[in-house]
Design a protein around this motif. Sequence first.
Motif, PDB file in Angstrom:
ATOM      1  N   LYS A  10     -15.385   5.040  -4.007  1.00  0.00           N
ATOM      2  CA  LYS A  10     -15.850   5.968  -3.494  1.00  0.00           C
ATOM      3  C   LYS A  10     -14.545   7.432  -2.960  1.00  0.00           C
ATOM      4  CE  LYS A  10     -20.899   5.625  -2.736  1.00  0.00           C
ATOM      5  NZ  LYS A  10     -22.021   5.421  -2.003  1.00  0.00           N
ATOM      6  N   GLU A  11     -14.263   8.400  -3.997  1.00  0.00           N
ATOM      7  CA  GLU A  11     -13.178   9.068  -3.767  1.00  0.00           C
ATOM      8  C   GLU A  11     -12.816   9.763  -1.896  1.00  0.00           C
ATOM      9  OE1 GLU A  11      -9.447   9.433  -3.944  1.00  0.00           O
ATOM     10  OE2 GLU A  11     -10.778   7.736  -5.086  1.00  0.00           O
ATOM     11  N   ASN A  12     -14.715   9.873  -2.001  1.00  0.00           N
ATOM     12  CA  ASN A  12     -14.593  10.881  -0.710  1.00  0.00           C
ATOM     13  C   ASN A  12     -15.056   9.946   0.643  1.00  0.00           C
ATOM     14  OD1 ASN A  12     -16.858   9.440  -1.327  1.00  0.00           O
ATOM     15  ND2 ASN A  12     -18.367  11.260  -1.025  1.00  0.00           N
ATOM     16  N   ASN A  13     -14.316   8.548   0.015  1.00  0.00           N
ATOM     17  CA  ASN A  13     -14.546   7.452   1.516  1.00  0.00           C
ATOM     18  C   ASN A  13     -12.405   7.848   2.364  1.00  0.00           C
ATOM     19  OD1 ASN A  13     -16.880   6.663   1.928  1.00  0.00           O
ATOM     20  ND2 ASN A  13     -16.938   5.102   0.297  1.00  0.00           N
ATOM     21  N   CYS A  14     -12.225   8.203   1.266  1.00  0.00           N
ATOM     22  CA  CYS A  14     -10.078   8.187   0.711  1.00  0.00           C
ATOM     23  C   CYS A  14      -9.859   9.435   1.414  1.00  0.00           C
ATOM     24  CB  CYS A  14      -9.991   6.953  -0.048  1.00  0.00           C
ATOM     25  SG  CYS A  14     -10.688   5.765  -0.706  1.00  0.00           S
ATOM     26  N   GLU A  15      -8.489   8.961   1.411  1.00  0.00           N
ATOM     27  CA  GLU A  15      -7.348  10.170   2.070  1.00  0.00           C
ATOM     28  C   GLU A  15      -5.849   9.727   2.248  1.00  0.00           C
ATOM     29  OE1 GLU A  15      -7.479  12.056   6.272  1.00  0.00           O
ATOM     30  OE2 GLU A  15      -8.660  10.070   6.882  1.00  0.00           O
ATOM     31  N   PHE A  16      -5.223  10.236   1.824  1.00  0.00           N
ATOM     32  CA  PHE A  16      -3.473   9.893   2.007  1.00  0.00           C
ATOM     33  C   PHE A  16      -3.241  10.157   2.643  1.00  0.00           C
ATOM     34  CE2 PHE A  16      -5.315   9.874  -2.429  1.00  0.00           C
ATOM     35  CZ  PHE A  16      -4.850   8.668  -3.084  1.00  0.00           C
ATOM     36  N   PHE A  17      -1.511   9.357   3.306  1.00  0.00           N
ATOM     37  CA  PHE A  17      -1.217  10.046   4.115  1.00  0.00           C
ATOM     38  C   PHE A  17      -0.051   9.440   3.922  1.00  0.00           C
ATOM     39  CE2 PHE A  17      -4.785   9.619   7.725  1.00  0.00           C
ATOM     40  CZ  PHE A  17      -3.930  10.311   8.615  1.00  0.00           C
ATOM     41  N   PRO A  18       1.631  10.590   4.427  1.00  0.00           N
ATOM     42  CA  PRO A  18       2.339  10.036   3.489  1.00  0.00           C
ATOM     43  C   PRO A  18       3.564   9.308   5.112  1.00  0.00           C
ATOM     44  CG  PRO A  18       2.172  12.744   3.581  1.00  0.00           C
ATOM     45  CD  PRO A  18       0.794  12.293   4.622  1.00  0.00           C
ATOM     46  N   LEU A  19       4.232   8.695   3.647  1.00  0.00           N
ATOM     47  CA  LEU A  19       5.296   7.373   5.242  1.00  0.00           C
ATOM     48  C   LEU A  19       6.106   8.775   5.159  1.00  0.00           C
ATOM     49  CD1 LEU A  19       5.527   4.243   2.951  1.00  0.00           C
ATOM     50  CD2 LEU A  19       4.341   4.735   5.385  1.00  0.00           C
ATOM     51  N   LEU A  20       6.881   9.727   4.566  1.00  0.00           N
ATOM     52  CA  LEU A  20       7.788  10.768   5.055  1.00  0.00           C
ATOM     53  C   LEU A  20       7.640  11.378   5.827  1.00  0.00           C
ATOM     54  CD1 LEU A  20       9.251  11.119   1.152  1.00  0.00           C
ATOM     55  CD2 LEU A  20      10.213   9.643   2.855  1.00  0.00           C
ATOM     56  N   ASP A  21       6.872  11.408   6.737  1.00  0.00           N
ATOM     57  CA  ASP A  21       6.483  12.639   7.264  1.00  0.00           C
ATOM     58  C   ASP A  21       6.107  12.054   9.296  1.00  0.00           C
ATOM     59  OD1 ASP A  21       4.181  12.859   7.604  1.00  0.00           O
ATOM     60  OD2 ASP A  21       4.380  14.348   6.092  1.00  0.00           O
ATOM     61  N   ASP A  22       5.731  12.206   9.947  1.00  0.00           N
ATOM     62  CA  ASP A  22       5.207  11.729  10.613  1.00  0.00           C
ATOM     63  C   ASP A  22       3.315  12.116  11.046  1.00  0.00           C
ATOM     64  OD1 ASP A  22       5.055  14.572  11.626  1.00  0.00           O
ATOM     65  OD2 ASP A  22       6.096  14.146  13.815  1.00  0.00           O
ATOM     66  N   SER A  23       3.108  12.036   9.958  1.00  0.00           N
ATOM     67  CA  SER A  23       1.608  12.649  10.620  1.00  0.00           C
ATOM     68  C   SER A  23       1.679  11.481  10.557  1.00  0.00           C
ATOM     69  CB  SER A  23       1.243  12.878   8.846  1.00  0.00           C
ATOM     70  OG  SER A  23       1.456  12.689   7.855  1.00  0.00           O
ATOM     71  N   ILE A  24       1.658  10.052   9.770  1.00  0.00           N
ATOM     72  CA  ILE A  24       1.241   8.588  10.105  1.00  0.00           C
ATOM     73  C   ILE A  24       1.188   7.893  11.397  1.00  0.00           C
ATOM     74  CG2 ILE A  24       2.816   7.694   9.236  1.00  0.00           C
ATOM     75  CD1 ILE A  24       1.237   5.657   7.556  1.00  0.00           C
ATOM     76  N   ARG A  53      -2.978   5.612   1.005  1.00  0.00           N
ATOM     77  CA  ARG A  53      -3.752   5.437   0.499  1.00  0.00           C
ATOM     78  C   ARG A  53      -5.071   4.904   1.787  1.00  0.00           C
ATOM     79  NH1 ARG A  53      -8.963   3.650  -3.604  1.00  0.00           N
ATOM     80  NH2 ARG A  53      -9.608   5.334  -4.125  1.00  0.00           N
ATOM     81  N   VAL A  54      -5.844   5.271   2.509  1.00  0.00           N
ATOM     82  CA  VAL A  54      -6.777   5.238   3.371  1.00  0.00           C
ATOM     83  C   VAL A  54      -8.039   5.110   3.908  1.00  0.00           C
ATOM     84  CG1 VAL A  54      -4.521   5.140   5.067  1.00  0.00           C
ATOM     85  CG2 VAL A  54      -5.814   6.725   5.362  1.00  0.00           C
ATOM     86  N   PHE A  55      -9.253   4.827   3.836  1.00  0.00           N
ATOM     87  CA  PHE A  55      -9.995   5.198   4.385  1.00  0.00           C
ATOM     88  C   PHE A  55     -10.334   6.473   5.585  1.00  0.00           C
ATOM     89  CE2 PHE A  55     -10.902   0.320   3.337  1.00  0.00           C
ATOM     90  CZ  PHE A  55     -11.961   1.048   2.261  1.00  0.00           C
ATOM     91  N   LYS A  56     -11.031   7.522   5.196  1.00  0.00           N
ATOM     92  CA  LYS A  56     -11.449   7.857   6.447  1.00  0.00           C
ATOM     93  C   LYS A  56     -12.499   7.262   7.731  1.00  0.00           C
ATOM     94  CE  LYS A  56     -11.824  12.240   2.729  1.00  0.00           C
ATOM     95  NZ  LYS A  56     -13.009  13.268   2.434  1.00  0.00           N
ATOM     96  N   GLU A  57     -12.618   8.164   8.780  1.00  0.00           N
ATOM     97  CA  GLU A  57     -13.563   7.071   9.564  1.00  0.00           C
ATOM     98  C   GLU A  57     -14.124   7.711   9.284  1.00  0.00           C
ATOM     99  OE1 GLU A  57     -10.340   8.247  13.722  1.00  0.00           O
ATOM    100  OE2 GLU A  57     -10.248  10.445  12.881  1.00  0.00           O
ATOM    101  N   GLU A  58     -14.735   8.152   8.511  1.00  0.00           N
ATOM    102  CA  GLU A  58     -16.333   8.392   9.231  1.00  0.00           C
ATOM    103  C   GLU A  58     -17.106   7.625   7.669  1.00  0.00           C
ATOM    104  OE1 GLU A  58     -14.859  12.218   6.651  1.00  0.00           O
ATOM    105  OE2 GLU A  58     -14.032  11.332   8.441  1.00  0.00           O
ATOM    106  N   ALA A  59     -15.801   6.960   6.780  1.00  0.00           N
ATOM    107  CA  ALA A  59     -16.379   6.065   6.531  1.00  0.00           C
ATOM    108  C   ALA A  59     -16.659   4.438   6.926  1.00  0.00           C
ATOM    109  CB  ALA A  59     -15.525   5.897   4.706  1.00  0.00           C
ATOM    110  N   LEU A  60     -15.917   4.617   7.987  1.00  0.00           N
ATOM    111  CA  LEU A  60     -15.720   2.823   8.375  1.00  0.00           C
ATOM    112  C   LEU A  60     -16.897   3.368   9.673  1.00  0.00           C
ATOM    113  CD1 LEU A  60     -11.524   2.880   8.642  1.00  0.00           C
ATOM    114  CD2 LEU A  60     -13.129   1.710   8.190  1.00  0.00           C
ATOM    115  N   ARG A  61     -17.945   4.289   9.335  1.00  0.00           N
ATOM    116  CA  ARG A  61     -18.272   3.985  10.871  1.00  0.00           C
ATOM    117  C   ARG A  61     -19.997   3.206  10.447  1.00  0.00           C
ATOM    118  NH1 ARG A  61     -17.262   9.706  11.514  1.00  0.00           N
ATOM    119  NH2 ARG A  61     -15.536  10.129  13.289  1.00  0.00           N
ATOM    120  N   HIS A  62     -19.582   3.264   9.643  1.00  0.00           N
ATOM    121  CA  HIS A  62     -21.044   2.672   8.526  1.00  0.00           C
ATOM    122  C   HIS A  62     -20.951   1.427   7.050  1.00  0.00           C
ATOM    123  CE1 HIS A  62     -20.425   6.256   5.590  1.00  0.00           C
ATOM    124  NE2 HIS A  62     -20.572   7.055   6.565  1.00  0.00           N
TER     125      HIS A  62
END
Length: 912
Positions: A831-845, A903-912
């Motif tokens: 389910k794509e709405n369970n996921c989001e992306f974090f770039p490796l090249l900046d400091d957001s992660i 590609r990581v799970f969104k926080e809300e996807a990990l609550r249930h």
Amino acid sequence: MRSTQKAERKSRALNDYYSASQLRSDRWSALKNVALQLHAAADRPHAALVEKAEELIGLLHGVEDYWAFPGRRGLEQLTHLLERRDFEEFAHIVAYLVRTLASGTYRKPSLESISESVAEQDICHSEEDVKERIRDRPYFEVLIVDQLTDSQQEQQRQALRSKRRDDDEYIYDLVCVPSFEDALIAVLFNYNIQSVVIRYDFAFHSENSAPIMQRYLHRASAQDFASLDPIEYGPELCKVIRSLRPELDVFLVTDQSVEQIAGRDLGGCARVFYNQEDYTELHLNILRGVNRRYQTPFFNALKEYSKKPTGVFHAMPISRGKSVLRSHWIQDMGDFYGMNIFLAETSATSGGLDSLLEPVGPIKKAQELAARAFGARQTYFATNGTSTCNKIVVQAIVRPGDIVFVDRDCHKSHHYGMVLAGANVQYLDSYPLHEYSMYGAVPLREIKHQLLKYKAAGKFDRVRMLLLTNCTFDGIVYNVERVMEECLAIKPDLVFLWDEAWFAFARFGPTYRYRTAMDTANRLRQRYKSETYRQQYQEFRQRTEGASDEELLNTQLMPDPDKVRVRAYATQSTHKTLTSLRQGSMIHVNDQDFNGEIIQAFHEAYMTHTSTSPNYQIIASLDVGRRQVELEGYELMQKQLEAAMTMRKAIDSHPLLRKYFKVLSVKDLIPEQFRQSGIESYWDPERGWNEIWDAWAVDEFALDASRVTLLVGGAGVDGDTFKNVELMNKHGIQINKTSRNTVLFMTNIGTTRSSVAYLIEVLVKIAQEIDERLEDGSDIERWQFSKKVESLLHRCPPLPDFSRFHPCFCAGDGTDTAEGDIRKAYFKAYKENNCEFFPLLDDSIDKAMVEGRELVSTSFIIPYPPGFPILVPGQVISSEIIQFMRALDVKEIHGYRSELGLRVFKEEALRH
């Protein structure tokens, strides 16, 4: 004094040879050079040359005693020529022998060789033999173990020769040895031997004291039999030979009564003859034994099918080549492949040939022969690679919710197999080799620790399988017997899946075979039946009564013979190390509970993953590949190892290559605590070749000598660049495994000495180019080179350990265990709405992690090289993993999209 120095030089020279085969080849070449010099000297030969020729013939006597061609008879002929001072004929015959040995044409001489072999007939074979071999009869040698005079040997030879018939499919010659030890040397040295006839009148000790020959006795542990009663020599020799080379046919001629010999364990002796063998029966049995291995039921059936006229009314236009031959545009395909491949192409559902999914004819028989060859109880062919084999076995064995212990850096097919089977996975970490950006293998202590932990947690009933890679891509080989024994001592019904994708060839070398799954399973099954083992176990049980887990970790454990079940599976990529078309693989089974518990599930899994349109050419190649290894696998494997050892020595002893390259040794790839033998390398300039057989017998991990890992960081080039730019693009040398600062050269049964010579030539050329570039470069360029070398050799990013599964995907149930449900994570990410992306090249992660967010991977992340997953679905991403990914300078990271990030799970996807 001079004689002592000469002996020391001779000893050092002998130690420069890895095998007696190399020594034999070089001695014959040296004799040829001396013979040519003698011939050139005409009537005034130098006495020193004659003395040198006599010395070389003397040295060869200790070698040729174990071969039929040219053998002892050939050396005696040469001695007579030397004594007559017939140097012209001497040089001519020596040159012929060297050429024939090097090319192997003595096995199948060509028509042209008849005219030049007239003078050599007494040495190699009679004119009748020459003509028979030209009829394309495969040639082999038969070992006779008996104390016979020269005249008695010739009588035996003539007696068996007289039994030949025109319709015999093979031709053979005899090698006679007088002792138990000589027989062991012969079967380990002479790869032409296919049958052994053991008589009852022979000694134990060999008179051959050459150190290089004594190595074979050391490998065979001959000293273990020195105290035998002479009446036991024959039966024991049968067993030893069958354990060393199980493919050989062994016949026993005994003077013991039927009552004494009946029921004895003769190690699979093919037949027993009493007192005096019947030469007709012996001859027929020798031929029948070789023919039994030569048969290829499916390949034969496919050849016969291709000859039949048929009308094709099924879904394969390419069958019989019709769609190719009638084409105006693709006839070059027919020209390229030839007609046979199309004539042999058909559908499994069209009739005329067997079905891979439900074999009842030639495929079934071919699989049975493969099981015999590889020591399995059942063998199954696969036509779409070992990736599929792995999934078949996992699906057949593992039920949803079962706990499986998995080597984390195993092939990705195993991880995907866990997803498909619904397994709860406990990953095991191998020991890291940070300085080379690669992993070794999983220590036994770690495996035992996890088993004991799950036992304490009350989850033992769910622990189902242990899955390990043997050998690893980089050549680390487990002590399979030790692993299986100690694990079975903790959990007696544990199932073992050994991924031997790169280890199929190991079955055909005595030292290597000992560390294969099928051989180990067979030995353990026999051991646990014995009364001796039962007594040893009772003593062990008394010693360890009430022992703590920590004490058990430090003790070599023994399983209960009344509870243990030996359950082993091996998957092999036949196409990787033996002869087979691409994707030809096998599954070998040695499971005591297979027929009762697994067979139905196995067949369902096999149906699930096997194509209903398997490639018949691949199946035929598996059949032929099995024939090859049963008849010449031992020879091919020996030559493979010799090529690899030659490569090691050539690189390590070359002064220019040592400046920029280094062959990683046993010491580099296996930490000291796992090398109980203390061995550090296979070869070093001071001592020559080390004895490696003890290490393979006792060490927790051994190094596959057929693989040569070359450290290239000293050349200022990373492994991937060295592979693609320096080797492939410039010189056409293909390899497929690199790490950040290494490349792996894998020899195989097709590797030639010319290939090794070319590789060394290329490496020298590369080293010379580096020398010249540094010599002509500026100070800044030399500084840049040194900084690159420093980075590659001393600043490799540390390999990250497995972090943990997120609680959402952790099946630990609050206990002290950490198995994960990667299937749940894998499909949650659909389910794509369970996921989001974090770039490796900046400091957001980094900011997210500092703020306390747990980032959880949605997929497998596999950098290539090194090719192992550093993240799996449901795994928490650690800062060490992020640092490792950023430090990697590789082009491929499977599962990672550089334009988007991780590609990581969104926080809300990990609550249930």
